[in-house]
Design a protein around this motif. Sequence first.
Motif, short mmCIF file in Angstrom:
data_model
loop_
_atom_site.label_atom_id
_atom_site.label_comp_id
_atom_site.label_asym_id
_atom_site.label_seq_id
_atom_site.Cartn_x
_atom_site.Cartn_y
_atom_site.Cartn_z
N GLU A 1 -4.32 6.93 -20.65
CA GLU A 1 -5.27 8.01 -20.69
C GLU A 1 -4.99 8.81 -21.95
OE1 GLU A 1 -4.95 10.17 -17.10
OE2 GLU A 1 -6.62 11.48 -17.53
N PRO B 1 -9.13 14.34 -14.87
CA PRO B 1 -7.82 14.00 -15.43
C PRO B 1 -6.98 13.20 -14.43
CG PRO B 1 -8.33 16.27 -15.88
CD PRO B 1 -9.41 15.77 -14.97
N ASP B 2 -6.31 12.19 -14.95
CA ASP B 2 -5.41 11.38 -14.14
C ASP B 2 -6.13 10.58 -13.07
OD1 ASP B 2 -2.85 10.90 -14.69
OD2 ASP B 2 -2.00 12.56 -13.58
N THR B 3 -7.45 10.59 -13.08
CA THR B 3 -8.17 9.85 -12.05
C THR B 3 -9.20 8.92 -12.68
OG1 THR B 3 -7.91 11.74 -10.58
CG2 THR B 3 -9.49 10.06 -9.92
N PHE C 1 -8.01 5.50 -14.29
CA PHE C 1 -6.73 5.49 -14.99
C PHE C 1 -5.63 5.03 -14.04
CE2 PHE C 1 -9.35 8.78 -16.96
CZ PHE C 1 -9.49 8.20 -18.20
N VAL C 2 -5.19 3.80 -14.22
CA VAL C 2 -4.15 3.23 -13.36
C VAL C 2 -3.08 2.66 -14.27
CG1 VAL C 2 -3.64 1.62 -11.50
CG2 VAL C 2 -5.92 2.62 -11.67
N ASP C 3 -2.05 3.47 -14.53
CA ASP C 3 -1.06 3.01 -15.49
C ASP C 3 -0.08 2.01 -14.87
OD1 ASP C 3 0.31 4.76 -13.91
OD2 ASP C 3 1.17 5.93 -15.54
N ASP C 4 -0.06 1.98 -13.55
CA ASP C 4 0.85 1.05 -12.88
C ASP C 4 0.12 -0.29 -12.71
OD1 ASP C 4 3.41 1.51 -10.65
OD2 ASP C 4 2.21 -0.32 -10.59
N THR D 1 0.95 -3.04 -11.32
CA THR D 1 1.01 -3.60 -9.97
C THR D 1 -0.09 -2.98 -9.11
OG1 THR D 1 3.37 -3.79 -10.27
CG2 THR D 1 2.56 -4.01 -8.04
N ALA D 2 -0.24 -1.66 -9.23
CA ALA D 2 -1.28 -0.97 -8.45
C ALA D 2 -2.66 -1.46 -8.86
CB ALA D 2 -1.16 0.54 -8.65
N ASN E 1 -3.23 -4.99 -7.50
CA ASN E 1 -3.40 -4.94 -6.05
C ASN E 1 -4.79 -4.43 -5.69
OD1 ASN E 1 -0.91 -5.97 -5.41
ND2 ASN E 1 0.08 -3.98 -5.27
N GLY E 2 -5.24 -3.41 -6.43
CA GLY E 2 -6.57 -2.87 -6.19
C GLY E 2 -7.66 -3.90 -6.49
N GLU F 1 -11.14 -3.22 -4.74
CA GLU F 1 -11.46 -1.84 -5.09
C GLU F 1 -11.85 -1.70 -6.56
OE1 GLU F 1 -8.00 0.27 -3.82
OE2 GLU F 1 -8.16 -0.76 -1.90
N TYR F 2 -11.34 -2.58 -7.38
CA TYR F 2 -11.70 -2.58 -8.80
C TYR F 2 -12.36 -3.91 -9.13
CZ TYR F 2 -7.85 0.82 -8.58
OH TYR F 2 -7.02 1.84 -8.23
#
Lengths: 519, 319, 321
Positions: free
Chosen positions: A57, A212-214, A238-241, A243-244, A247-248, A253-254
């Motif tokens: 981000e 922000p952050d979302t 924004f998914v910096d992980d 693995t997350a 998984n999504g 979900e994505y």
Amino acid sequence: MKLFQQTGRRGRRRLGVTLVAALAVAGWTGGTATARVQRPASTADRSKTLIATLPQEPASWNYWEVGANALRVPTFYNVQETLVEDKPDGSIVPMLAESWTISDDGLTYTFKIRTAKFHDGSDLDSADVVYSMKKNAESPLSKLSAPHQNVASVTAVDARTVQIVLKQPSASFLKELGNSAGYVVPDKFLEEHDAKKEMIGTGPYVFSDYKPDTSLTLKRFDGYWGTKPFFETIDWRFVDDETAALNGLLAGEYDFVTSVLAEGIERVATFSKDTKFKVLFESAGEVSYLWLNTTKKEFQDQRVRQAIAHAINRDEAIAVYDGYADPTCLMVVPYAEPYNSDYCPYTYDPEKSKALLKEAGYENLEIDYPFANVASHPFTMEVLTQQLGAVGIKVKSRSQELTTWLDKTWAQGDYGMSEIRDSANILQYGCKGGREPLGKSHPLCVKEFEDKLAVADSNTDPQKYQAAMSDLVKTFADLAWVTVISAPKVPQIMRANLDGIQEVRINNAVDVRSAHWTG
Amino acid sequence: MIRHTLRSLATLLFAALIGSIVVFVLVHMLGGDVVTVLLGREAAPKDVQFMRQKLGIDRPLVVQYLHWLRGVATGDLGTSYGMGYDIFHEIVRRMGPTLILTLGGLLISIPLSLVLGTYSAINAKKVRGGIVDVVAQVGISIPAFWAGLLLVLVFGVRLGWLPTGGYVPFSDDPLGSIRSMILPVMALSLGVTAVFTRYVRTAMIDVMNEDFIRSAMARGRTRRGAALVHGVRNASIPLVTVAALQFGQLIAGAVVIENVFVLPGIGRLIVTATLGREVIVVQSLALVIMLIVLVLNFLVDIAYGFLDPRIRDKEAANA
Amino acid sequence: MLELDDLRVHIGGHEIVHIEHLSLEPGSRLGLVGESGSGKTMTAKAVAGLLPDEARVSGSVRFNGRELLAMNDRQMSEVRGRKIGFVFQDPARSLNPMMRVGRQVSEAIRVHSELPRAAVARKVVALLEQVQLPDPPTLMRRYPHQLSGGQQQRVMIAAAIAADPEFLIADEPTTALDVTVQEEILRLLISLSEQRGMGVLFVSHDLGVIRFVCDRVAVIYGGAVVETGRTEDVIAAPRHRYTAALLAANPGMPRDDNFRAFIGQRLHTIPGSVPPVGTFPSGCRFRNRCVAASEACTAMPGVLDAGDGHRYSCWNPVEGL
């Protein structure tokens, strides 16, 4: 505080990867990496919405002062447009300039500005273009400003015509206007708007909602001058992980994970085997290279530099990317440029490396190697340390958080060598108008290279330009101050029915203009 | 009493300020500043200088700190360098997910650990009590991120019952909001429950040796009955202390969980602000979190009075 | 009717208590007297089923013919409080500091009956009046720490008799209290026993207190009853050498009903001291401290009868006084 223990964080990620791998083996994520339950939401409910994850981000949305890729990835060409368009095949086509002429001396560019609307409803005219070019020239970011240093004047001939006069001919100038140097914003945008929080362009998508952050939500722009894109909404998450993010994606979900850079690499193979997903490798807008500090005494001896270059086993080094990289010895960005070749002056030869070190009298060479502890850099560090160690070079590695690395290593020059993935063009490595590294604090000023650099870009004849560039990158490789290792391909993983995502990212952007569902 | 309260409040404030100074210095020691983050690799030294000047971070550190402090004194934490958001509002906004996470975690952990700890204590010498103890021990050793990952893989990916991550504000979609918080809260409360269970167990075993438990049994309570009626309340007093002391741990756990589940809470703000070298955001966060922790400790002292009549009387006597 | 037969308590492989036989008639008061470490408290706890977990019990404890030792915790809980009430040594520790007095007094009532709230409250007030506590309605809303030691013990007694038990086991109920308060509490116990026809098993190390309260006494040493009989008989003509030593060590023991004269006759002046658990000699356990020990004492003495239920176990008893 835990935050500062970056190595620990990496360890944690590795454990996570191992766990995920173990579960995948156990069949928990399904042999084909598929969620057992198919949510109907995936195509029906949001058929006109694309949900895609971004690993980073930006600190703000001010294109004029934020250099991070993170800003351009979701917005370049999608929200903001440039004077011309730089196509993945290397050609330059009209964008906000519907046509242009270049004078025979290669100095005067005359652009015909098209009729278009900005997202704030105002009409585009030459005043906007002149303002934008002048502002770009003043930007603290060299990506925006450097090409304009060669500009003598920018003038509005009439409401639809803009003339740019160069100081000397430049083969790359037009291409640069299709990148960050060509951003076009409304007249007085930076003075009258809070550019940190809003972005106004002419692109097919409006910068609509930023959490922000979302997420960052883009909405299709009804007043767009060109072909309207398929998706009405682009929902960037924004998914910096990693693995997350993966998984999504598995859970539906994505729709699209735009980059897999680090721990997720191990899962790419599983996704490629799954018919519900598609892996598209972004073919290298960047190369990975190690470079040496030009002020260090030991590196003044070319034999030492050559020994280091000979010690690098590129085939082994690309294992860091699970093989999703092309080994290469040349500083050619993007990798697809016509002047690329398989020229390699220093192939893997540890015996020769040892002999060169012995000859130079540096059999007990020690090198300080600060590395950025993000993405693939820690893994590359391990490989390089081991390979250099095999020829008797003792590498002292130091882990640094990215910003610390940018400051201490990149900007202040406290290092013996380091490694980076970079999209900078070879032309930016000169002694004068250059960049870090090998730039201001530790310039690389070798006459042979400087001479070739000075003339390469002024070749207006395409054939001569290609030949000059080819020669330039070979000379650069011969010097061995920089050892290019590979051109990594970044896996982009998406639902199998998502089409139209580019394999080449212009200016690092994920171009979603032609993205759509198939079937 | 009022003087005592004022003095402890002053101490609180002073401690929080010292904390913010420590954080301020630490972040500066990391190297790199917000301009490094903003401009990235492309910046020339003169441009870096220009930006530093523009943001006012070229001033001496003491001046910068005092400037921020003056803002704090007037209730203004300032605006962030990069995005230019109002820090106070941002912290308040970020409190939402974090409060749901931590309070939800406590709400689950406290009753659950009371049940489990009591069960384990009553059956301390039996196999089934030992099993609870072993499970709690395992729960303590499982890192929160790992628990989170497992939950995501099972309930998010495999079963598809709950979202794998992301935050839905309650005002947007109440059901979706609850659904999005179930796994994070579970992941966070797992370790916390395990820790609490061990505390309750120990406290319960101590209480079960008290004479008044024997008295209750002598009046006709079964061992279990005496434990439930007389033990739990007495054993829950140390739990209040532990819960308050664990708040810092909870926030640390929230940092991890918010990352695993991509929740825009305080925990992620701490990370992004630190990585982004948003020094005044980080020190504001430090100030706010320390104030919360300190206020919490203050509240715990008061809660003691409510829970334990002996302390209540002593406090009344001192008033 | 409470009857103990061949009651043995083992802790850590040692026999702490071995009572051949002991019985308590309804309405009567039996004193269990001995030095600390003699096993008297363990005996009381064994009857109540409140021994520590590590204790192993065998033998028989019958209450109105029902075997208590065969009962599990749930069955036993129906006896405790309802049939047998208990008063313990340290009232400050025996009351839950976090629970209001009223709830602790009413606990046995609530556990053993389904009385409505108001009736329970009325009964609590009556109980507090019975134990002669002032202003019961106020007092029942207070916490234990707000009461004096004597008041706390009265609360304990009220709680113990709340469900109208037939027997009361009182384990050193006055030891922690000062002399004046002790007398009041003992008189209260006696009057409650008489009013309600409630049997009392009274455990004490104080022979004076026993004599004040109890009709009968059982002298316990090394976990075994060495002499038992009517209190007056035993004191007037002790047969067992241990009892004699107790009395000899307390020569001033008066014989009137003036409580002040009874108390304070502590059993700490017998030569030697009670051996640690597991180190008692074989045969007569007292023989290593006994002035009249002989060869015969290495064997376990039998039970001898001196008439009127006065029984003792001694090879070389004190002959007629």
